[in-house]
Design an enzyme around this catalytic site. Structure first.
Site, mmCIF file in Angstrom:
data_model
loop_
_atom_site.group_PDB
_atom_site.id
_atom_site.type_symbol
_atom_site.label_atom_id
_atom_site.label_comp_id
_atom_site.label_asym_id
_atom_site.label_seq_id
_atom_site.Cartn_x
_atom_site.Cartn_y
_atom_site.Cartn_z
ATOM 1 N N SER A 149 0.505 -0.576 0.457
ATOM 2 C CA SER A 149 -0.143 0.470 0.059
ATOM 3 C C SER A 149 1.114 2.065 0.052
ATOM 4 O O SER A 149 2.213 1.086 -0.823
ATOM 5 C CB SER A 149 -0.364 -0.323 0.565
ATOM 6 O OG SER A 149 -1.543 1.456 1.277
ATOM 7 N N TYR A 163 -5.094 8.148 -6.506
ATOM 8 C CA TYR A 163 -3.414 7.309 -6.374
ATOM 9 C C TYR A 163 -4.410 6.793 -4.398
ATOM 10 O O TYR A 163 -3.862 5.099 -4.486
ATOM 11 C CB TYR A 163 -2.475 7.629 -5.533
ATOM 12 C CG TYR A 163 -0.846 6.576 -5.387
ATOM 13 C CD1 TYR A 163 -0.272 5.817 -6.104
ATOM 14 C CD2 TYR A 163 -0.586 7.089 -4.320
ATOM 15 C CE1 TYR A 163 0.209 5.095 -5.468
ATOM 16 C CE2 TYR A 163 0.745 6.148 -3.111
ATOM 17 C CZ TYR A 163 0.834 5.475 -4.330
ATOM 18 O OH TYR A 163 1.699 4.470 -3.915
ATOM 19 N N LYS A 167 -4.751 2.703 -2.992
ATOM 20 C CA LYS A 167 -4.257 1.893 -1.942
ATOM 21 C C LYS A 167 -4.624 2.115 0.188
ATOM 22 O O LYS A 167 -4.612 0.364 0.470
ATOM 23 C CB LYS A 167 -2.776 2.972 -1.461
ATOM 24 C CG LYS A 167 -1.989 3.075 -2.560
ATOM 25 C CD LYS A 167 -1.330 1.986 -2.530
ATOM 26 C CE LYS A 167 -0.235 1.674 -3.864
ATOM 27 N NZ LYS A 167 0.629 0.571 -4.367
HETATM 28 N N1 LIG Z 1 8.176 4.876 -4.762
HETATM 29 C C1 LIG Z 1 7.737 5.505 -3.260
HETATM 30 O O1 LIG Z 1 8.041 6.886 -3.033
HETATM 31 C C2 LIG Z 1 6.017 4.652 -2.951
HETATM 32 C C3 LIG Z 1 5.804 5.144 -1.307
HETATM 33 C C4 LIG Z 1 4.634 4.172 -0.955
HETATM 34 C C5 LIG Z 1 3.948 3.482 -1.948
HETATM 35 N N2 LIG Z 1 4.690 2.700 -2.834
HETATM 36 C C6 LIG Z 1 3.796 1.609 -3.932
HETATM 37 O O2 LIG Z 1 5.653 1.038 -3.910
HETATM 38 C C7 LIG Z 1 4.699 -0.419 -4.945
HETATM 39 C C8 LIG Z 1 6.411 0.104 -6.001
HETATM 40 O O3 LIG Z 1 6.887 0.983 -6.467
HETATM 41 P P1 LIG Z 1 7.859 1.572 -7.065
HETATM 42 O O4 LIG Z 1 8.132 2.551 -6.412
HETATM 43 O O5 LIG Z 1 9.053 0.818 -6.516
HETATM 44 O O6 LIG Z 1 7.525 1.596 -8.429
HETATM 45 P P2 LIG Z 1 8.355 1.575 -9.430
HETATM 46 O O7 LIG Z 1 10.023 1.539 -9.305
HETATM 47 O O8 LIG Z 1 7.948 2.521 -10.742
HETATM 48 O O9 LIG Z 1 8.321 -0.173 -10.114
HETATM 49 C C9 LIG Z 1 6.872 -0.507 -10.579
HETATM 50 C C10 LIG Z 1 7.217 -1.888 -11.451
HETATM 51 O O10 LIG Z 1 5.264 -1.998 -11.058
HETATM 52 C C11 LIG Z 1 5.728 -2.436 -12.747
HETATM 53 N N3 LIG Z 1 3.880 -2.234 -13.208
HETATM 54 C C12 LIG Z 1 3.773 -0.729 -13.330
HETATM 55 N N4 LIG Z 1 2.793 -1.230 -14.485
HETATM 56 C C13 LIG Z 1 2.474 -2.385 -14.273
HETATM 57 C C14 LIG Z 1 1.306 -3.319 -14.979
HETATM 58 N N5 LIG Z 1 -0.065 -2.967 -15.407
HETATM 59 N N6 LIG Z 1 1.115 -5.005 -15.123
HETATM 60 C C15 LIG Z 1 2.443 -5.398 -14.645
HETATM 61 N N7 LIG Z 1 3.803 -4.111 -13.995
HETATM 62 C C16 LIG Z 1 3.547 -3.322 -13.819
HETATM 63 C C17 LIG Z 1 6.661 -1.948 -13.376
HETATM 64 O O11 LIG Z 1 6.635 -2.279 -14.176
HETATM 65 P P3 LIG Z 1 6.579 -2.463 -16.301
HETATM 66 O O12 LIG Z 1 6.493 -1.026 -16.070
HETATM 67 O O13 LIG Z 1 7.546 -2.751 -17.482
HETATM 68 O O14 LIG Z 1 4.998 -3.341 -16.409
HETATM 69 C C18 LIG Z 1 7.640 -1.959 -12.120
HETATM 70 O O15 LIG Z 1 8.432 -3.175 -12.166
HETATM 71 C C19 LIG Z 1 4.245 0.989 -5.714
HETATM 72 O O16 LIG Z 1 3.053 0.146 -5.704
HETATM 73 C C20 LIG Z 1 3.687 1.305 -5.048
HETATM 74 O O17 LIG Z 1 2.565 2.553 -5.568
HETATM 75 C C21 LIG Z 1 5.963 3.219 -3.532
#
Ligand SMILES: NC(=O)c1ccc[n+]([C@@H]2O[C@H](COP(=O)([O-])OP(=O)(O)OC[C@H]3O[C@@H](n4cnc5c(N)ncnc54)[C@H](OP(=O)(O)O)[C@@H]3O)[C@@H](O)[C@H]2O)c1
Length: 281
Positions: A149, A163, A167
């Site tokens: 989340s 968003y 979540k």
């Molecule tokens: N970064 C932050 O500050 C943060 C904070 C709180 C929560 N989160 C959560 O943590 C999780 C990971 O985020 P992250 O920051 O690590 O993001 P990220 O680096 O952009 O990674 C996102 C991943 O999801 C994949 N993805 C996106 N859309 C997809 C789809 N339709 N089907 C299959 N794969 C898909 C992407 O690969 P492809 O694009 O190649 O498909 C990538 O592997 C997310 O749920 C995000 O909301 C992040």
């Protein structure tokens, strides 16, 4: 042959979104502890590059890293991808749903398509993955499901009207499933990461309203590795709510009480941006 005694030795972890950011960092951390890993995402080149990185973290030549290209919003495609992972690496003990997107902006300016897509990837993409692994976990009478989340899943934030609800929905799903699956030997966890330095955050910053930037600037930005460590520790200890760091911990435990105070503070920040803009115009 060297036999690893690490915690996750021989276990199979399926990680959606495992080609980037938090998902990839968790994959590396689990590989360091002996797990076999299947990562699922869309972009084949990113998956291959991640596989090289995750493979470099392995501690045993027998470990396997599998990449599968699939879109988590397509239930059937995702089911087939997970069946392929099971056929190649066996029954998964761990599922981590990290695939996600975040497109901040002013509500009035965000298209309906953005709201629908965000829910499709973040919420239904996680739900479809659970549906696909569950029969295997039920048959084994054990397993761990970890949903990613966000702090924005605990409190609705200015600029995150697409968003935050996706979540929040994951929180509702995790809380509903926890008790139901516990009786079947399956543990559910929900993670509330703080802002984390990943490609998603870079992308978010491109469309974040100034007001949202002001609100989120006060919180610490974590590394993906730091968040991954907290997640893996949470998996080991079978913690339901994994809230990395003191800020997320307080928010997770006290958000209902804190919301009026936080809203008062955030409204002040928002009005400062408004005053600055009106002086400039
Ligand atoms: N970064 C932050 O500050 C943060 C904070 C709180 C929560 N989160 C959560 O943590 C999780 C990971 O985020 P992250 O920051 O690590 O993001 P990220 O680096 O952009 O990674 C996102 C991943 O999801 C994949 N993805 C996106 N859309 C997809 C789809 N339709 N089907 C299959 N794969 C898909 C992407 O690969 P492809 O694009 O190649 O498909 C990538 O592997 C997310 O749920 C995000 O909301 C992040």
């Amino acid at each position: 042959m060297f036999k690893s005694l690490e915690k996750f030795s021989g276990q199979h972890a399926v990680i959606t979104g495992g080609s980037s950011g938090i998902g990839k960092a968790v994959a590396k951390s689990l590989a360091q502890q002996g797990a076999n890993i299947s990562i699922i995402a869309r972009d084949g080149a990113k998956l291959e590059a991640a596989k090289q990185e995750i493979s470099a973290s392995m501690i045993d030549a027998q470990q396997k890293i599998l990449t599968i290209s699939a879109d988590v919003t397509q239930a059937k495609t995702l089911e087939l991808a997970i069946q392929k992972a099971i056929a190649e690496l066996g029954r998964p003990q761990i599922l981590i749903t990290s695939a996600g997107i975040a497109i901040p902006g002013y509500f009035a300016e965000l298209s309906l398509e953005i709201f629908e897509k965000t829910m499709a990837v973040n919420y239904f993409g996680s739900l479809y993955a659970i549906k696909a692994v569950l029969p295997e976990m039920l048959a084994a009478g054990r397993g761990q499901i970890v949903l990613i989340s966000s702090g924005a899943g605990l409190i609705g934030l200015y600029g995150y009207s697409a968003y935050s609800p996706s979540k929040f929905a994951l929180r509702g799903l995790a809380e509903s499933l926890r008790g139901e699956l516990k009786t079947k030997g399956i543990k559910v966890s929900i993670v509330y990461p703080p802002d984390t330095d990943t490609p998603q955050l870079v992308q978010e910053n491109k469309t974040k309203p100034l007001e949202t930037k002001k609100i989120t600037a006060s919180a610490e930005t974590w590394t993906a590795e730091g968040v991954a460590q907290a997640i893996v520790r949470g998996i080991e200890q079978k913690i339901f709510a994994i809230a990395p760091g003191w800020e997320m911990n307080i928010l997770h435990r006290w958000h209902s009480l804190l919301t009026p105070l936080l809203n008062w503070y955030f409204d002040r920040l928002v009005s400062q941006v408004g005053q600055k803009n009106s002086k400039l115009s």
